[in-house]
Structure formats: structure tokens, C-alpha cells
Design a protein around this motif. Structure first.
Motif, mmCIF file in Angstrom:
data_model
loop_
_atom_site.group_PDB
_atom_site.id
_atom_site.type_symbol
_atom_site.label_atom_id
_atom_site.label_comp_id
_atom_site.label_asym_id
_atom_site.label_seq_id
_atom_site.Cartn_x
_atom_site.Cartn_y
_atom_site.Cartn_z
ATOM 1 N N GLU A 173 10.257 13.138 11.182
ATOM 2 C CA GLU A 173 9.995 12.029 12.387
ATOM 3 C C GLU A 173 10.717 12.596 13.646
ATOM 4 N N ASP B 108 14.646 13.628 4.740
ATOM 5 C CA ASP B 108 13.665 14.743 4.739
ATOM 6 C C ASP B 108 12.547 14.154 5.749
ATOM 7 N N VAL B 109 12.259 12.777 5.438
ATOM 8 C CA VAL B 109 11.319 12.154 6.232
ATOM 9 C C VAL B 109 11.682 12.036 7.662
ATOM 10 N N ILE C 222 6.087 7.323 1.811
ATOM 11 C CA ILE C 222 6.213 7.869 0.372
ATOM 12 C C ILE C 222 7.645 7.512 -0.272
ATOM 13 N N HIS C 223 8.906 7.358 0.682
ATOM 14 C CA HIS C 223 9.911 6.762 -0.155
ATOM 15 C C HIS C 223 9.865 5.695 -0.861
ATOM 16 N N LEU D 212 7.874 6.274 -3.691
ATOM 17 C CA LEU D 212 8.563 7.019 -5.036
ATOM 18 C C LEU D 212 9.307 5.874 -5.553
ATOM 19 N N ALA D 213 10.040 4.877 -5.050
ATOM 20 C CA ALA D 213 10.889 4.158 -5.335
ATOM 21 C C ALA D 213 10.374 3.143 -6.385
ATOM 22 N N SER E 284 7.316 14.826 -3.157
ATOM 23 C CA SER E 284 8.710 14.577 -3.246
ATOM 24 C C SER E 284 9.145 14.938 -4.580
ATOM 25 N N ARG F 47 19.464 10.464 -5.689
ATOM 26 C CA ARG F 47 19.733 11.876 -5.031
ATOM 27 C C ARG F 47 18.166 12.105 -4.620
ATOM 28 N N GLN F 48 17.356 11.976 -5.354
ATOM 29 C CA GLN F 48 15.807 12.633 -4.798
ATOM 30 C C GLN F 48 15.429 11.332 -3.967
ATOM 31 N N LEU F 49 15.785 10.093 -4.099
ATOM 32 C CA LEU F 49 15.152 8.912 -2.912
ATOM 33 C C LEU F 49 16.107 9.380 -1.721
ATOM 34 N N GLU F 50 17.285 9.479 -1.909
ATOM 35 C CA GLU F 50 18.097 9.834 -0.546
ATOM 36 C C GLU F 50 17.544 11.189 0.093
ATOM 37 N N GLU F 51 17.513 12.279 -0.582
ATOM 38 C CA GLU F 51 16.970 13.384 0.004
ATOM 39 C C GLU F 51 15.565 13.310 0.601
ATOM 40 N N THR F 52 14.557 12.603 -0.174
ATOM 41 C CA THR F 52 13.405 12.417 0.579
ATOM 42 C C THR F 52 13.387 11.726 1.889
ATOM 43 N N ALA F 53 14.260 10.658 1.665
ATOM 44 C CA ALA F 53 14.331 9.782 3.088
ATOM 45 C C ALA F 53 14.791 10.585 3.921
ATOM 46 N N GLY G 173 14.049 16.886 -2.574
ATOM 47 C CA GLY G 173 13.605 16.401 -1.218
ATOM 48 C C GLY G 173 12.081 16.451 -0.943
ATOM 49 N N LEU G 174 11.536 16.636 0.144
ATOM 50 C CA LEU G 174 10.222 16.703 0.568
ATOM 51 C C LEU G 174 9.700 18.028 0.643
ATOM 52 N N ARG H 166 3.443 9.888 4.909
ATOM 53 C CA ARG H 166 4.727 10.274 4.961
ATOM 54 C C ARG H 166 5.745 9.092 5.153
ATOM 55 N N ALA H 167 5.370 8.011 5.964
ATOM 56 C CA ALA H 167 6.099 6.836 6.066
ATOM 57 C C ALA H 167 6.272 6.051 4.888
ATOM 58 N N TYR I 136 6.007 13.573 -7.138
ATOM 59 C CA TYR I 136 5.350 12.307 -6.423
ATOM 60 C C TYR I 136 4.527 12.890 -5.320
#
Lengths: 91, 136
Positions: A19, A14-15, B92-93, B96-97, B63, A6-12, B48-49, B89-90, B84
Motif C-alpha cells: 500500500e 507485506d500488505v 486478507i489479514h 487469515l486471522a 498468505s 509470525r505469518q500474521l505479522e509478515e502478511t500485515a 508473508g504475502l 488485499r486490505a 490462505y
């Protein structure tokens, strides 16, 4: 969905959203506001310089436009610098 | 007073930023921004961010799996289970992974070491009990 996924998905998401927001072209109101601000920043010192110069010239005996012209030129320089700084900050 | 102090806390570490111009985060009601001199505020940040701009104009991206934001006396504290921090920004995903994978790998290694220690201990106890029977 796990917390990590969920954190990965929400972060992606938001990014992507950030953009997209930056890539989106400015609307008519945004362009008008931006152009108006740049124009005001540029014109205000010129007009102020012209008025101030004209007033100083009226105090001088005889016909003179020395102060008017000088302060208009100074106003152009100041206005250009202000507009440059604003555009640089925004870009 | 155009800046405020920011403290980021999680279960691993605490980071201090002395001069922050603005912080942009989001809770369930939507996105919001905070500048210096804000009133006392407590908000529950969503997954999220979040991001903040330092005194030099650089943006930092944060994040986290939610957290609690507390702003008082021109100091902001963001507390989360694990955050994290990155400046790109590009990336960070991916960062994080990668960090999550690294954490998994560390846990796996620790678990393997622990299992090995347990086996060695049982073996040693078995050896000791065998010797004890010989003495008797």
C-alpha cells in the motif's frame, strides 16, 4: 513468537508495504518516463501519417494536401486511442 | 504464450489456475516476479504475502508460512503447509486471522468430542465390569 503470529505479522507487513508503494508519489524519472511514453504513443502515428500522406500527395499530379491532412487526422485519432489505452492500462 | 498454469498445494486442498500472467513472491534474497516462459526455477518462499495476476487482470493474494515454488514447462507449483487465498488485499489479514481462529475452534470442538467419547467409553467399561462381577 509462534508460526501463526509470525505469518500474521509478515502478511500485515507485506500488505502495508504494498500500500505504501502504491501511495508513494512517482519520482521525477517515473513522471518523465510516463509522460514520454504517452507523448510518443500520441505523436508517432501523427508524424507517420504526415510523412505517408505527403509521399502519397507527391505522387498525385498537381498540388494536393488531401492525403497529408487525412492521414494526419487519422494519426491524431490513432494516437489519442493509443494514449488512452496506455493510461487506462496503467491506472 | 503470455500465461502459465499455477497449482497451489497445501495439506488441505489443491487449486489449479489455468492462466496466470505473472507471479510475484519473495524469498530471503528479496522480492521477484515470474512470467510465462521462465527458465526452470526452484525457490523457497518466505513467510508473508505472495500475489499473482490472472488472465482477466485480477490480482489474487496468497498468505503462507513459507513454501516451495517450482517452475518448469510453463507450469508453476507452490507447495506450502497451509495457504490462505484472497482477492481483497486490505481484508486478507483479517480473513487469515478469522480462518486461524476457526481452525482453532474446530480443533477445540474435535478435542471436546473426543474427550466426551473417551468418558462415555470408560463409563460403559465400568458398567460392563460391574455387571460381570454380578454374574460371577
Amino acid at each position: 513468537m509462534s508460526d501463526r503470529e509470525r505469518q500474521l505479522e509478515e502478511t500485515a507487513r507485506d500488505v502495508r508495504r504494498l500500500e505504501d508503494h502504491e501511495k508513494r508519489p512517482a519520482g521525477l524519472f517515473g513522471i518523465m518516463f510516463y509522460g514520454g511514453t504517452v507523448g510518443l504513443l500520441f505523436v508517432t502515428p501523427i508524424v507517420a501519417g504526415a510523412y505517408l500522406g505527403r509521399w502519397i500527395d507527391t505522387l498525385i499530379e498537381g498540388y494536393s494536401v488531401r492525403w497529408t491532412v487525412s492521414l494526419i487526422v487519422l494519426g491524431i485519432a490513432l494516437g489519442a486511442y493509443n494514449a488512452y489505452r496506455y493510461i487506462k492500462e496503467r491506472s | 504464450m503470455n500465461t502459465f498454469a499455477l497449482v497451489l498445494c497445501d495439506s488441505y486442498n489443491t487449486q489449479h489456475f489455468a492462466s496466470v500472467r505473472q507471479f510475484i513472491g519473495a524469498d530471503d534474497s528479496g522480492s521477484f516476479g515470474i512470467r510465462a516462459g521462465h527458465e526452470h526455477l526452484v525457490a523457497v518462499l518466505r513467510y508473508g504475502l505472495a500475489r499473482f495476476e490472472d488472465d482477466d487482470g485480477h490480482w489474487h493474494y496468497l498468505s503462507m508460512p513459507g513454501g516451495v515454488l517450482h517452475f518448469r514447462g510453463n507450469q508453476m507449483t507452490v507447495t506450502s503447509v497451509r495457504y490462505y487465498l484472497g482477492e481483497d488485499r486490505a481484508k486478507i489479514h483479517d480473513q487469515l486471522a478469522a480462518e486461524m481462529q476457526q481452525a482453532d475452534s474446530d480443533v477445540h470442538t474435535s478435542h471436546a468430542s473426543l474427550t466426551e467419547i473417551e468418558h462415555a467409553l470408560i463409563r460403559r467399561l465400568g458398567e460392563m465390569s460391574g455387571k460381570q462381577q454380578e454374574w460371577l
